[in-house]
Design a protein around this motif. Sequence first.
Motif, PDB file in Angstrom:
ATOM      1  N   UNK A   1      19.100  20.569  -4.400  1.00  0.00           N
ATOM      2  CA  UNK A   1      17.667  20.379  -4.415  1.00  0.00           C
ATOM      3  C   UNK A   1      17.289  19.228  -3.499  1.00  0.00           C
ATOM      4  N   UNK A   2      16.122  19.323  -2.920  1.00  0.00           N
ATOM      5  CA  UNK A   2      15.763  18.258  -2.002  1.00  0.00           C
ATOM      6  C   UNK A   2      14.339  18.413  -1.472  1.00  0.00           C
ATOM      7  N   UNK A   3      13.728  17.297  -1.155  1.00  0.00           N
ATOM      8  CA  UNK A   3      12.471  17.381  -0.409  1.00  0.00           C
ATOM      9  C   UNK A   3      12.320  16.147   0.468  1.00  0.00           C
ATOM     10  N   UNK A   4      11.122  15.677   0.618  1.00  0.00           N
ATOM     11  CA  UNK A   4      10.770  14.465   1.356  1.00  0.00           C
ATOM     12  C   UNK A   4      11.335  14.395   2.771  1.00  0.00           C
ATOM     13  N   UNK A   5      11.894  15.502   3.259  1.00  0.00           N
ATOM     14  CA  UNK A   5      12.472  15.513   4.597  1.00  0.00           C
ATOM     15  C   UNK A   5      11.382  15.292   5.633  1.00  0.00           C
ATOM     16  N   UNK A   6      11.777  14.838   6.788  1.00  0.00           N
ATOM     17  CA  UNK A   6      10.875  14.602   7.906  1.00  0.00           C
ATOM     18  C   UNK A   6       9.943  13.441   7.681  1.00  0.00           C
ATOM     19  N   UNK A   7       9.922  12.968   6.476  1.00  0.00           N
ATOM     20  CA  UNK A   7       9.038  11.852   6.218  1.00  0.00           C
ATOM     21  C   UNK A   7       9.841  10.577   6.224  1.00  0.00           C
TER      22      UNK A   7
ATOM     23  N   UNK B   1      21.691  14.689  -1.288  1.00  0.00           N
ATOM     24  CA  UNK B   1      20.840  14.798  -2.471  1.00  0.00           C
ATOM     25  C   UNK B   1      21.485  15.686  -3.526  1.00  0.00           C
ATOM     26  N   UNK B   2      22.123  16.757  -3.079  1.00  0.00           N
ATOM     27  CA  UNK B   2      22.807  17.647  -4.030  1.00  0.00           C
ATOM     28  C   UNK B   2      23.940  16.897  -4.727  1.00  0.00           C
ATOM     29  N   UNK B   3      24.680  16.138  -3.934  1.00  0.00           N
ATOM     30  CA  UNK B   3      25.852  15.454  -4.483  1.00  0.00           C
ATOM     31  C   UNK B   3      25.429  14.305  -5.415  1.00  0.00           C
TER      32      UNK B   3
ATOM     33  N   UNK C   1      25.891  21.100  -2.207  1.00  0.00           N
ATOM     34  CA  UNK C   1      26.217  20.020  -1.271  1.00  0.00           C
ATOM     35  C   UNK C   1      27.249  20.492  -0.253  1.00  0.00           C
ATOM     36  N   UNK C   2      28.247  21.237  -0.720  1.00  0.00           N
ATOM     37  CA  UNK C   2      29.301  21.701   0.192  1.00  0.00           C
ATOM     38  C   UNK C   2      28.778  22.723   1.198  1.00  0.00           C
ATOM     39  N   UNK C   3      27.917  23.658   0.755  1.00  0.00           N
ATOM     40  CA  UNK C   3      27.340  24.617   1.725  1.00  0.00           C
ATOM     41  C   UNK C   3      26.623  23.842   2.827  1.00  0.00           C
TER      42      UNK C   3
ATOM     43  N   UNK D   1      22.355   6.517   5.123  1.00  0.00           N
ATOM     44  CA  UNK D   1      21.691   7.808   4.963  1.00  0.00           C
ATOM     45  C   UNK D   1      20.874   7.828   3.682  1.00  0.00           C
ATOM     46  N   UNK D   2      19.740   8.525   3.757  1.00  0.00           N
ATOM     47  CA  UNK D   2      18.894   8.650   2.566  1.00  0.00           C
ATOM     48  C   UNK D   2      19.276   9.900   1.795  1.00  0.00           C
ATOM     49  N   UNK D   3      18.882   9.914   0.537  1.00  0.00           N
ATOM     50  CA  UNK D   3      18.925  11.120  -0.273  1.00  0.00           C
ATOM     51  C   UNK D   3      17.638  11.132  -1.083  1.00  0.00           C
ATOM     52  N   UNK D   4      17.380  12.245  -1.767  1.00  0.00           N
ATOM     53  CA  UNK D   4      16.113  12.373  -2.472  1.00  0.00           C
ATOM     54  C   UNK D   4      15.946  11.242  -3.484  1.00  0.00           C
ATOM     55  N   UNK D   5      14.790  10.560  -3.397  1.00  0.00           N
ATOM     56  CA  UNK D   5      14.595   9.366  -4.213  1.00  0.00           C
ATOM     57  C   UNK D   5      14.467   9.683  -5.696  1.00  0.00           C
TER      58      UNK D   5
END
Lengths: 98, 346
Positions: free
Chosen positions: B1-7, B75-77, B110-112, B136-140
């Motif tokens: 799961x993830x979002x906030x990308x590009x920001x 973010x998955x991990x 995460x692996x995919x 590196x960032x991950x989903x907050x």
Amino acid sequence: MSTPALKEWPLWEVFVRSKQGLEHKHCGSLHASDAQHALQMARDVYTRRQEGVSIWVVPSATISASEPNDKGEFFEPASDKVYRHPTFYVIPDEVGHM
Amino acid sequence: MYTQSFSVSDQDDAKSTGQTASLVAVPKEASASEQALQAQFDARIDADGRVEPREWMPEAYRKTLVRQISQHAHSEIVGMLPEGNWISRAPSLKRKAILIAKVQDEGGHGLYLYSAAETLGTSRDQMLDALHTGKAKYSSIFNYPTLNWADVGVVGWLVDGAAIMNQIPLCRCSYGPYARAMVRVCKEESFHQRQGYEALLVMMQGTAEQKAMVQDAVNRWWWKCLAMFGPPDADSPNSAQGMRWGIKRISNDDLRQKFVDATVPQAKVLGVTLPDPDLKWNEERQAHDYGQIDWDEFWATVNGNGPCNKERLGARVKAWNDGAWVREAALAHAQKQQARQLKEAA
């Protein structure tokens, strides 16, 4: 593959046969220390919901691929041979399905 | 799961480039052949075509994808941690088995994604190093704690629900390996949201205390889930570039709106209130209006000052370091086997 200084486990490409009678299909890649390990990892990563009945793993480094930037010339010779397709031939309607 | 990308830029990105990529990624002094390649690339993107590994692509497109896909993988991990925390304390064997399966899925996702990112020429070790050194960032969203069992349900319902909203359009991303990974992820993610919602439905049939736990968890997670979609469109300068490249298909605000509209009726069925006095149906817009998101809190968390940032990163680094001997031993074993086979063959 045989680089001695390798710290990362080598990369493997994973192919899964989803059911008897179908071909193995590429579904992704993973890192594993050897072939046996790669098969076990592939089972856990790519077939958690009975997506497969058979798995192939291939060291990524051993795959030879056509050059994507040459694909025009590489595949070009086939594009002007329309007579290889059945729709090239006009058959009278009364013949029916052929 | 993830979002906030590009920001959100990774730390080194912000330092090294510090500017928004222009719409035309090829600099003026580019050679004629590069310009031709760029034109071909643009034409393919405009025709909604797909880009595959080893094909020519603008360097900024490659960098953006590496950043986004690796952030998504991280973010998955990291996302395994807040829920993994509850595996040993799940209220029944059934819930425990479900939670193990879900956490294992997140690891798989995460692996995919790591392997999709590797097709762009980055290595797994480089990506992990960026995560472990805090570059590196991950989903907050994973920097908040899961305080009780209701939190596990709410994470499934709302956090995974928000992630699904964001991930479905990524199945149509212009970069083939990312899109294919997302198709696989989305197929599996639906169970994540449903199991969470169902766990909450069960709690809502329980005692007054159990109901209050669900409401309390919803109150704590709701605004954080809205922030998961990233800053408003007006404050997301990189979004336009992502849209132009066919990486991002729907804007942050539009996705957030879809999420709000989808969640309101679900909350009603569940019997909980969403903690926003401004939340109401707008007949004219045919959508829900909602209140102001606390972006200062969002940025504080993104920048490392959330309640669990240190704990999450610490757990990741510890797991990586503690596993070093396994990685080394497996490799040593493989090399020994290989040497033995060579010797037998000789």
